[in-house]
Design a protein around this motif. Structure first.
Motif, short mmCIF file in Angstrom:
data_model
loop_
_atom_site.label_atom_id
_atom_site.label_comp_id
_atom_site.label_asym_id
_atom_site.label_seq_id
_atom_site.Cartn_x
_atom_site.Cartn_y
_atom_site.Cartn_z
N TYR A 24 -40.13 21.51 22.85
CA TYR A 24 -39.05 21.20 21.80
C TYR A 24 -39.50 21.91 20.60
CZ TYR A 24 -36.40 17.73 24.68
OH TYR A 24 -35.46 17.05 25.62
N TRP A 77 -34.31 21.84 19.43
CA TRP A 77 -33.92 22.82 20.72
C TRP A 77 -34.76 22.59 21.75
CZ3 TRP A 77 -34.45 23.89 15.43
CH2 TRP A 77 -33.18 24.43 14.60
N LYS A 78 -34.43 22.50 23.03
CA LYS A 78 -35.35 22.59 24.01
C LYS A 78 -35.15 23.75 24.72
CE LYS A 78 -33.11 19.07 26.24
NZ LYS A 78 -31.59 18.84 25.96
N LYS A 79 -36.76 24.29 24.99
CA LYS A 79 -36.74 25.39 26.21
C LYS A 79 -36.96 24.78 27.48
CE LYS A 79 -40.01 28.09 25.63
NZ LYS A 79 -41.03 28.96 24.82
N TRP A 81 -34.35 29.06 26.49
CA TRP A 81 -33.60 28.12 25.30
C TRP A 81 -32.32 27.62 25.72
CZ3 TRP A 81 -36.79 25.80 22.01
CH2 TRP A 81 -37.95 26.71 21.38
N VAL A 82 -32.08 26.34 25.67
CA VAL A 82 -31.09 25.66 26.14
C VAL A 82 -29.90 25.57 24.83
CG1 VAL A 82 -29.88 23.55 27.01
CG2 VAL A 82 -31.98 23.94 27.72
N GLU A 83 -28.71 25.93 25.25
CA GLU A 83 -27.83 26.09 24.06
C GLU A 83 -26.55 24.69 24.59
OE1 GLU A 83 -25.80 29.75 23.52
OE2 GLU A 83 -27.52 30.65 22.49
N GLY A 84 -26.73 23.81 23.69
CA GLY A 84 -26.23 22.37 23.90
C GLY A 84 -24.60 22.71 24.32
#
Lengths: 149, 77
Positions: free
Chosen positions: A48, A121-123, A132-135
């Motif tokens: 994160y 942000w979470k990877k 990287w996740v894009e919510g």
């Protein structure tokens, strides 16, 4: 009101104590935890990133709004940063209310708003790569042209 | 200018000092950033911005000495 972005393990007991109030008949606790899979891929761990000072500011604004909307007695919102292993808690929300119904609604509303607005942000790290996740609920994705979502 | 997550990775840095011109907006400073980091252009359609830790629009004026941040789509929780 307890608001914190921290690299340290989240302490449920601390949040419950912080959110507690003599006028409360219910304390609702939500934990977001790291899942070992996403969209069919096996996740090894999450990393994160955050803009800590702004994240705490936005979390506080949301907590103040939730307090007003759902007549909360008090609340605690904590988000963890750094490397998190499967099963560890990344998000901790505790809300106290006079009665149970509003406590469930407030917890649900807070999670949804946090996923839209708080700069964290979470990877995902897989065996063979990372991203990287894009919510999907994030303001950034919501503003993009439909073809990009 | 503060960069995070995917944007920081693409730029290879988390912090960029940029010259300030009177009358600057978020968009004009972003244009200056993209001259130095053209690889960030692909991220622009989903970017949000913050001036001094408040979400801002592209057209918003940026005060001198402000901290501007690029906020890629968030994914907390």
């Amino acid at each position: 009101m307890l608001i914190r972005v921290t690299p340290d393990e989240l302490d449920t007991a601390e949040a419950i104590q912080a959110a507690g109030s003599p006028a409360a008949g219910a304390i609702n606790v939500f934990l977001g935890v790291v899942r070992d899979n996403n969209l069919g891929r096996r996740v090894q761990y999450l990393e994160y990133d955050a803009y800590p000072s702004m994240a705490e500011k936005v979390m506080r604004e949301l907590a103040v709004e939730a307090k007003e909307r759902f007549a909360l007695e008090d609340c605690a919102v904590l988000h963890r940063t750094g490397r998190l292993e499967i099963g560890e808690a990344s998000l901790l929300i505790a809300v106290s209310c006079g009665h149970r119904a509003a406590s469930f609604e407030a917890g649900h509303w807070l999670v949804n708003e946090i996923k839209k607005k708080v700069p964290v942000w979470k990877k995902e790290v897989w065996e063979d790569g990372e991203a990287w996740v894009e919510g999907p609920e994030s303001l950034g994705i919501q503003q993009a042209p439909a073809s990009m979502r | 200018m503060l960069l995070f997550a995917s944007v920081a990775d693409r730029a290879g840095t988390r912090r960029v000092e940029l010259p300030y011109v009177a009358g600057d907006t978020v968009a004009s400073i972003r244009a200056r950033l993209l001259e130095r980091f053209p690889q960030l252009a692909a991220a622009v359609p989903t970017l949000m911005y913050a001036i001094n830790e408040e979400y801002a629009r592209e057209s918003d004026p940026v005060p001198a000495g402000a901290t501007l941040a690029m906020i890629p789509p968030v994914s907390g929780g």
